[in-house]
Structures are given as structure tokens and as C-alpha cells.
Design a protein around this motif. Structure first.
Motif, PDB file in Angstrom:
ATOM      1  N   GLU A 279       0.824  -1.208   0.000  1.00  0.00           N
ATOM      2  CA  GLU A 279       0.000   0.000   0.000  1.00  0.00           C
ATOM      3  C   GLU A 279       0.859   1.259   0.000  1.00  0.00           C
ATOM      4  O   GLU A 279       0.627   2.195  -0.789  1.00  0.00           O
ATOM      5  N   MET A 280       1.876   1.281   0.868  1.00  0.00           N
ATOM      6  CA  MET A 280       2.722   2.470   0.969  1.00  0.00           C
ATOM      7  C   MET A 280       3.628   2.608  -0.251  1.00  0.00           C
ATOM      8  O   MET A 280       3.938   3.721  -0.688  1.00  0.00           O
ATOM      9  N   PHE A 283       1.463   4.177  -2.884  1.00  0.00           N
ATOM     10  CA  PHE A 283       1.199   5.580  -2.573  1.00  0.00           C
ATOM     11  C   PHE A 283       2.444   6.429  -2.822  1.00  0.00           C
ATOM     12  O   PHE A 283       2.369   7.494  -3.442  1.00  0.00           O
ATOM     13  N   SER A 321       2.324  14.598  -1.816  1.00  0.00           N
ATOM     14  CA  SER A 321       1.595  13.547  -1.105  1.00  0.00           C
ATOM     15  C   SER A 321       2.151  13.444   0.315  1.00  0.00           C
ATOM     16  O   SER A 321       3.346  13.675   0.541  1.00  0.00           O
ATOM     17  N   ILE A 323       2.411  11.079   3.887  1.00  0.00           N
ATOM     18  CA  ILE A 323       2.209   9.881   4.711  1.00  0.00           C
ATOM     19  C   ILE A 323       2.415  10.285   6.170  1.00  0.00           C
ATOM     20  O   ILE A 323       3.487  10.774   6.536  1.00  0.00           O
ATOM     21  N   SER A 339      -7.277  14.110  -0.046  1.00  0.00           N
ATOM     22  CA  SER A 339      -6.965  12.950  -0.883  1.00  0.00           C
ATOM     23  C   SER A 339      -5.470  12.699  -1.005  1.00  0.00           C
ATOM     24  O   SER A 339      -5.051  11.599  -1.361  1.00  0.00           O
ATOM     25  N   ASN A 340      -4.660  13.723  -0.730  1.00  0.00           N
ATOM     26  CA  ASN A 340      -3.204  13.561  -0.835  1.00  0.00           C
ATOM     27  C   ASN A 340      -2.567  13.100   0.471  1.00  0.00           C
ATOM     28  O   ASN A 340      -1.340  13.063   0.594  1.00  0.00           O
ATOM     29  N   LEU A 342      -2.256  10.113   3.497  1.00  0.00           N
ATOM     30  CA  LEU A 342      -2.463   8.740   3.942  1.00  0.00           C
ATOM     31  C   LEU A 342      -2.063   8.662   5.414  1.00  0.00           C
ATOM     32  O   LEU A 342      -0.900   8.908   5.768  1.00  0.00           O
ATOM     33  N   ARG A 344      -1.699   6.394   8.847  1.00  0.00           N
ATOM     34  CA  ARG A 344      -1.590   5.030   9.343  1.00  0.00           C
ATOM     35  C   ARG A 344      -1.030   5.035  10.767  1.00  0.00           C
ATOM     36  O   ARG A 344      -0.253   5.908  11.146  1.00  0.00           O
TER      37      ARG A 344
END
Length: 514
Positions: A279-280, A283, A321, A323, A339-340, A342, A344
Motif C-alpha cells: 500500500e505504501m 502511494f 503527497s 504519509i 486525498s493527498n 495517507l 496510518r
């Protein structure tokens, strides 16, 4: 002698030599702070790869993350009465802000109380000590965290050689003259380039720091657990360590003198970058405008809601983006995640900082995170929260590896402009990429740490010893006081001489002429 006999002889010699430097039983002891336990784990993994039998003390309430659980290190558990898991956040969401905004004195009391609880939980556990005696360890490595100097009682009680790993240099324990003229106080926003008033302030802070350590930390109350072999003081036990593994490096920190038993091993959490989880990796690979990594470490996993909103507002305005390692609480969220972005609970921080699209690291300025950014050659924006983090933030700015912002007062627009500044000004990227090349050229800090441990197990630490001096002798407090007294006495004598002696001499000369 035939070939077979020669081969057997060399094989036997190899086994004997290997037996002298490997296969030792080594115990790792750390305070209940995730980042400190992770540091010990990295050293332990290196020792395991070199053939040693490695164990670690952990409370029975601990649920170690994969990094620790799958390391191959064996655990000796002790009872912790409050049953809290040290790998959970030290601070709940609702008291992070109150802690960050509290005074230094209040923080010291808070950390002291938590550490004191751990100290008594360990040292009163006689069953644990019996288990340690049966294993018969060859060496114990301790984390020299100021508030848990009580852990030095463990090797003292067992009569086992020990060494220390520390993120800072403690003059009173390491026997080194860390003069205030070159070493800025870690809880103040100064660098090693200080004018007169800064050096004066730094000296005062150093003196009061020493007083605070002795008053709040250096306690004899733990002698009750070791009546058969009482100790003088906890700092004295720390000063008897075989060596100091200093989790620092001049590429991040300011240069200071070192003694023979001290080596830099900064960057223990760094290692060659591995493939990211699917996933990462997807991304990060699609971050065509660049990737920003955000993490506030393992100790304070959450920040107040109003601060999270500011971060989200800023990230919504960026083309990059994001994270973000964050324990996002769905039940409190009416937040719209851009949307940009993520979010976790966990990210492979060292690996993702090595991704070719990663351009920036937004960090709380923890020591390990800064080294991972240095290893990856990624500039930073620092949001220091507590402990030594303001010091770490100041040093990254001093080295021109990035800039710092105030977590209490920053605005979304200020963060956006800071991101644009760091990404647009090549001085930050150029400096840290050059430092990264030098850092990697130096070789593995884990290997340096393991070799020092093996060296002391094999040869002892006599060749590394340094003079046994008190704090007053190390920092020349006694000399300064003596010189001040001499100056006062000399001034008094001169004044009295001018007041009484000169008139008498002039009168005698006048009578002689007459």
C-alpha cells in the motif's frame, strides 16, 4: 602433517578464537520508553548476528511491536503492578497538551515519578534476580537514562560487568570535562556558538542542572534492595561503567571532547532501506510531486485535535503527497482527510525516508528520527514537543538541515510557507545529502557498538579507564572558587597596603631625609 590434520587444526583454532569473542550471554536493560527499548533492540540484533545469546528485561504487561518481538532477543519478564503496556503511548490524548505546555520542573517531577515506579517494580522482584543469577550473564548493557539510574543497581547486585548506552554525555558520570563554553545546555535554545551572556546563562544552567540531578535523581533509597552490597550513589555506579556508547554523531550534534571509553554510535536505527509494504509503495510511487513523511514518534503518538486540524488544513494546500504516522481516532473525527494524505498507525520510517520520492520529513525531533532522515538525506521541519527535542530542533536548524516551528503557536499558513521554503531552498537538501554521504562512509554504528561490547568482554576495560574525578574537579568549580578567594585576599592586602603601608613608608623616607 597431512592435509586433513591441518584442516582439523585450523578448524579447532577457529572454534577457540570464535569462542573467545562470541557466544556470550548479554542482558539489555532499558527504561520503559519505546524509543529507548527500540535502540536496545537494534544493538541486540547486531549482537545476535555475531553469535551472542541476548536477553532483554521487559514487564509482563508488555506487548512488543514486531521490531522487538521478532528480533530474536529472548525476554525476562518482571511484574509491573499497574499493568500498563510501555509500548502504548506514555500520554493519553487528553493530557498531551497539558504535558507539553507544563514547566520543565513539572515535567521533571512527572518523569521522576514514572521512573521511580519502574525502579521499585524491578528491584523488589527477588524471583527475577534469581532467574538472572541462574542464567549467569557475562555482560549487561544499560540505557543511561537520567531518571532510571537505579537500573545500575542490577549489575552491581549481580557482580556482572556492565556498559552504558546514552543519547547524551553526563559529565558527572562519564568523567569528562564538558565545559559550558562549548557544550550548550540541552534544555535551552543555544548552539555551541555562544557570546558572553549566553555562556554565562549556559554555565548557570549547567550548575543548576547538576544540582537537580543530585537532588531529584541520585537517591540512596534503593539500597534497601541490596543491603548485602550497598552503593555510594547511583552516579557513582554509573561512573563505574566499562564504556559509553553515545547515540550521537558530529554530523548532527556539536563537537565535544571524548574519553577513551566513549564512542559515537549515533544512528543505531538506520539500516539499508528495504522494500515498502504494498500500500505504501503504491502511494509513494505515485507521489509525482514529491512525498512528505510526518511522524511524532512512538512516545507521544497523538497531538491535540486543534493541532491536527491545522496540519490537515496545511496539507490540503500542498501539491505533495503526505504519509502521516498518527493514531487517528475515528470516534472524534468529523475531519475530512485530504486525498493527498495517507494516515496510518505505523509506518516503516527508516525505509520510507529512503524512498526516492521522499522530499521532506516533518518530525518532533526525536534522536532516532533525525538520524534516519540524515541517513536518507531528507531535510526536516521540526516541531519539538518535550525532553531534548528543542535542543535537537535547534541543532538541525544550526546545521541548515531544515527549520523549526512552534507546536503551540504555528498556523496552517506558516506550515505551508515553511514547506515551500525547505523544498525551494536547495541549501537544506544539499547540506543533508552531503552529511548523509559522510555518515554512510563511517560504517555501521551497530557494528561499532557490538565491537566495543565484545572488546570489553574479551579484554576488560582497564585500558579504557580515565581518572576518577568529582563533578567539582571535572568542571573546575573548586579551582574557580579558590582563585576567587585568592583574588579577594590579594585585593584586600593591596587596599590595606595602600591605606596603611604607603603613608608609613612615605613618613619614614621623609624623616630619613630630614
Amino acid at each position: 602433517m597431512d592435509v586433513g590434520m591441518c584442516f582439523r587444526s585450523f578448524l579447532l583454532l577457529g572454534i577457540v578464537v570464535a569462542g573467545n569473542v562470541s557466544g556470550s550471554k548479554i542482558l539489555l536493560v532499558s527504561p520503559l520508553i519505546p524509543s529507548h527499548i527500540f535502540t536496545m533492540t537494534h544493538i541486540g540484533k547486531e549482537l545476535l548476528s555475531r553469535g551472542h545469546d541476548v536477553w532483554m528485561l521487559l514487564p509482563n504487561s508488555a506487548n512488543p511491536p514486531p521490531l522487538v518481538k521478532n528480533s530474536g532477543i529472548r525476554f525476562i519478564q518482571y511484574r509491573l503492578n499497574n499493568s500498563l503496556d510501555p509500548f502504548e503511548s506514555m500520554f493519553h490524548q487528553d493530557n498531551v497538551q497539558s504535558y507539553v505546555e507544563s514547566s520543565t520542573f513539572s515535567r521533571v517531577l512527572y518523569l521522576k515519578d514514572k521512573a521511580k515506579y519502574q525502579c521499585h517494580s524491578i528491584l523488589e522482584n527477588y524471583e527475577m534476580f534469581e532467574k538472572l543469577r541462574k542464567i549467569n550473564f557475562d555482560f549487561i548493557l544499560l540505557d543511561d537514562y537520567a531518571f532510571t539510574l537505579c537500573l545500575y543497581v542490577i549489575p552491581h547486585k549481580l557482580g556482572v560487568k556492565y556498559g552504558s548506552v546514552s543519547a547524551i554525555i553526563w559529565p558527572y558520570a562519564s568523567k569528562i570535562s564538558l565545559l559550558p563554553s562549548i557544550a550548550p545546555a540541552r534544555h535551552h535554545h543555544m548552539t555551541n556558538e555562544m557570546g558572553f551572556w549566553e555562556r554565562l546563562l549556559n554555565t548557570i544552567l549547567k550548575i543548576f542542572g547538576d544540582i537537580m540531578v543530585y537532588h531529584f535523581i541520585d537517591s540512596n533509597e534503593y539500597n534497601q534492595y541490596i543491603q548485602e552490597r550497598p552503593y555510594k550513589s547511583l552516579t557513582h555506579l554509573a561512573s563505574q561503567t566499562s564504556f559509553w556508547l553515545i547515540d550521537q554523531d558530529i554530523l548532527l550534534d556539536y563537537p565535544v571532547p571524548l574519553m577513551p571509553n566513549m564512542i559515537y554510535v549515533g544512528g543505531l536505527s538506520t539500516e539499508p532501506h528495504k522494500r515498502l509494504p504494498d500500500e505504501m509503495r503504491y502511494f509513494a510511487g505515485n507521489a509525482t510531486n514529491g512525498l512528505v513523511v510526518v511522524s511524532f514518534g512512538s512516545t507521544i503518538s497523538n497531538i491535540p485535535d486543534e493541532k491536527m486540524i491545522l496540519f490537515l488544513e496545511a496539507f490540503r494546500q500542498l501539491n505533495q503527497s503526505i504519509i502521516w504516522k498518527y493514531r487517528f481516532r475515528r470516534e472524534t473525527a468529523g475531519y475530512s482527510i485530504p486525498s493527498n494524505v495517507l494516515i496510518r498507525d505505523w509506518i516503516p520510517q527508516n525505509d520510507i525516508l529512503g524512498h526516492p520520492n521522499t522530499q521532506l520529513f516533518i518530525t518532533h525531533c526525536g534522536n532516532s528520527g533525525q538520524f534516519e532522515a540524515l541517513y536518507g538525506g531528507v531535510p526536516m521541519i521540526g516541531f519539538p514537543l518535550t525532553a531534548e527535542q528543542p535542543y535537537n530542533a535547534r541543532r538541525l536548524q544550526h546545521k541548515n538541515y531544515g527549520i523549526t516551528l512552534n507546536i503551540k503557536s504555528f498556523t496552517a499558513e506558516e506550515l505551508v510557507q515553511s514547506v515551500k521554503e525547505v523544498l525551494g531552498n536547495q541549501i537544506y537538501s544539499r547540506n543533508i545529502k552531503t552529511a548523509s554521504k559522510i555518515f554512510r562512509f563511517q560504517g555501521s554504528p551497530r557494528e561499532r557498538a557490538a565491537k566495543m561490547i565484545e572488546r570489553v568482554i574479551e579484554f576488560g576495560s582497564g585500558h579504557l579507564s580515565s581518572p576518577e574525578l568529582s563533578v567539582q574537579q571535572l568542571l573546575l568549580y573548586d579551582i574557580v572558587v579558590f582563585l576567587c578567594i585568592c583574588l579577594c585576599v590579594a585585593q584586600y592586602v593591596i587596599r590595606k597596603t595602600f591605606k596603611y603601608g604607603l603613608p608609613y613608608i612615605f613618613a619614614a623616607l621623609k624623616s630619613k631625609r630630614d
